[in-house]
Design an enzyme around this catalytic site. Structure first.
Site, PDB file in Angstrom:
ATOM      1  N   ASP A 175      72.587  46.183  62.343  1.00 42.78           N
ATOM      2  CA  ASP A 175      71.475  45.760  63.189  1.00 42.78           C
ATOM      3  C   ASP A 175      70.681  44.593  62.610  1.00 42.78           C
ATOM      4  O   ASP A 175      69.824  44.028  63.298  1.00 42.78           O
ATOM      5  CB  ASP A 175      70.506  46.929  63.435  1.00 42.78           C
ATOM      6  CG  ASP A 175      71.076  47.985  64.364  1.00 42.78           C
ATOM      7  OD1 ASP A 175      72.142  47.738  64.962  1.00 42.78           O
ATOM      8  OD2 ASP A 175      70.461  49.061  64.494  1.00 42.78           O
TER       9      ASP A 175
ATOM     10  N   LYS B  84      62.741  47.679  67.375  1.00 49.23           N
ATOM     11  CA  LYS B  84      63.620  47.349  68.499  1.00 49.23           C
ATOM     12  C   LYS B  84      63.889  48.610  69.296  1.00 49.23           C
ATOM     13  O   LYS B  84      63.767  49.736  68.805  1.00 49.23           O
ATOM     14  CB  LYS B  84      64.940  46.725  68.033  1.00 49.23           C
ATOM     15  CG  LYS B  84      65.801  47.608  67.106  1.00 49.23           C
ATOM     16  CD  LYS B  84      66.660  48.648  67.796  1.00 49.23           C
ATOM     17  CE  LYS B  84      67.514  49.447  66.812  1.00 49.23           C
ATOM     18  NZ  LYS B  84      68.087  50.671  67.421  1.00 49.23           N
TER      19      LYS B  84
ATOM     20  N   GLY C  80      64.693  56.909  60.166  1.00 50.37           N
ATOM     21  CA  GLY C  80      65.569  57.745  60.977  1.00 50.37           C
ATOM     22  C   GLY C  80      65.087  57.898  62.400  1.00 50.37           C
ATOM     23  O   GLY C  80      65.360  58.899  63.055  1.00 50.37           O
TER      24      GLY C  80
ATOM     25  N   SER D 144      65.050  45.789  60.276  1.00 47.67           N
ATOM     26  CA  SER D 144      64.023  44.794  60.563  1.00 47.67           C
ATOM     27  C   SER D 144      63.352  44.321  59.280  1.00 47.67           C
ATOM     28  O   SER D 144      63.109  43.119  59.096  1.00 47.67           O
ATOM     29  CB  SER D 144      62.982  45.378  61.516  1.00 47.67           C
ATOM     30  OG  SER D 144      61.966  44.443  61.808  1.00 47.67           O
TER      31      SER D 144
END
Length: 283
Positions: free
Chosen positions: A141, A10, A101, A109
């Site tokens: 996320d 993303k 990182g 994900s």
């Protein structure tokens, strides 16, 4: 039988820090869009109730890996509600392309792909809302990857509104350093009071990232890559870094710039997509 599942990257097309809660978490406004590029997760079902990650990540204990944690969380949740067959397990492996990182959401994900894939393969029947709620306990996320649509996020990233920003082409570059999220969020100079604005207003404004000034100050590699990319196209940090991206209208424009990149710059070209490759694969 082994099945393969996309685990896409993303980008944060913009990211603004609007405050800090009493518990230390930062509130933000950000725009998530997926890339047609990422890791690939392979899953083979077992009938002995075991979860095995066949491709361990160096420096990460097996049970601490988000992939294993996601699988065990789904297993427990589904079993507790009577929606998991006795003996359900899985061998999981990953073809890792996304850097750790990097600000591309790789670990989140991976966790989301495991939740969605095993929910399907184990025939648990949990809804996307249930999976997203589980995912939030693994990372802020994870829910956007579970839901699989580009989104405007608020709160600490958990309040999602689906949106459809333009699907541009991106040159994504990794500066060769890993930036732990706390390094950025604990910096005293990080902007923490950017005014909250409506989605409509933000989509009309020039996009930026409040974390970028800190990443450039503390990591000269990030500053060097951004300085180079900005000579060719609008460019920004994604998330808290370390990856940065330049946006283009066409694939050929992005590839032409990548071909000119200095030897020290590692990058790839990918298209921004509003429907996650994971969800597209399930249509």
């Amino acid at each position: 039988m082994r099945t393969q599942w996309p685990s896409p990257a993303k980008l944060n097309l913009f990211l603004y820090i609007t405050g800090q809660r009493a518990d230390g978490y930062h509130t933000l406004q950000t725009l998530f869009q997926f890339l047609d590029y990422g890791d690939t997760i392979s899953i083979e079902l077992r009938d002995d109730g075991d979860i095995r990650l066949l491709t361990p990540v160096e420096g990460v204990e097996h049970e601490d890996n988000l992939i294993v944690r996601a699988a065990r969380l789904l297993m427990k949740t589904a079993a507790d509600s009577g929606r998991l067959s006795t003996g359900s397990g899985a061998n999981i492996s990953i073809d890792k392309r996304l850097p750790m990182g990097g600000g591309l959401g790789g670990g989140s994900s991976n966790a989301a792909t495991v939740l969605v894939a095993l929910n399907h393969l184990w025939q648990c029947g949990l809804s996307m809302d249930e999976l997203a709620e589980m995912g939030l306990t693994l990372g802020a996320d994870v829910p956007v990857f579970v839901r699989g649509h580009a989104a405007f996020a608020e709160g600490v990233g958990e309040i999602l509104t689906p949106v459809d920003p333009p699907e541009k082409w991106y040159l994504v570059a990794h500066p060769g350093v890993s930036i732990p999220t706390p390094v950025i969020f604990k910096d005293p100079e990080l902007p923490r009071n950017t005014p909250k604005r409506s989605i409509e207003t933000l989509l009309k404004c020039e996009f930026s990232n409040d974390c970028e000034v800190i990443a450039r100050k503390r990591f000269r590699e990030v500053d060097a890559v951004l300085s180079w990319l900005l000579e060719y196209a609008p460019s920004r940090l994604t998330g808290t870094g370390a990856c940065v991206f330049a946006e283009f209208d066409t694939e050929s424009e992005a590839r032409q710039v990548l071909e000119q990149a200095p030897e020290w710059l590692n990058g790839f070209v990918a298209k921004g997509v509003n429907l996650s490759p994971l969800h597209r694969a399930m249509l």
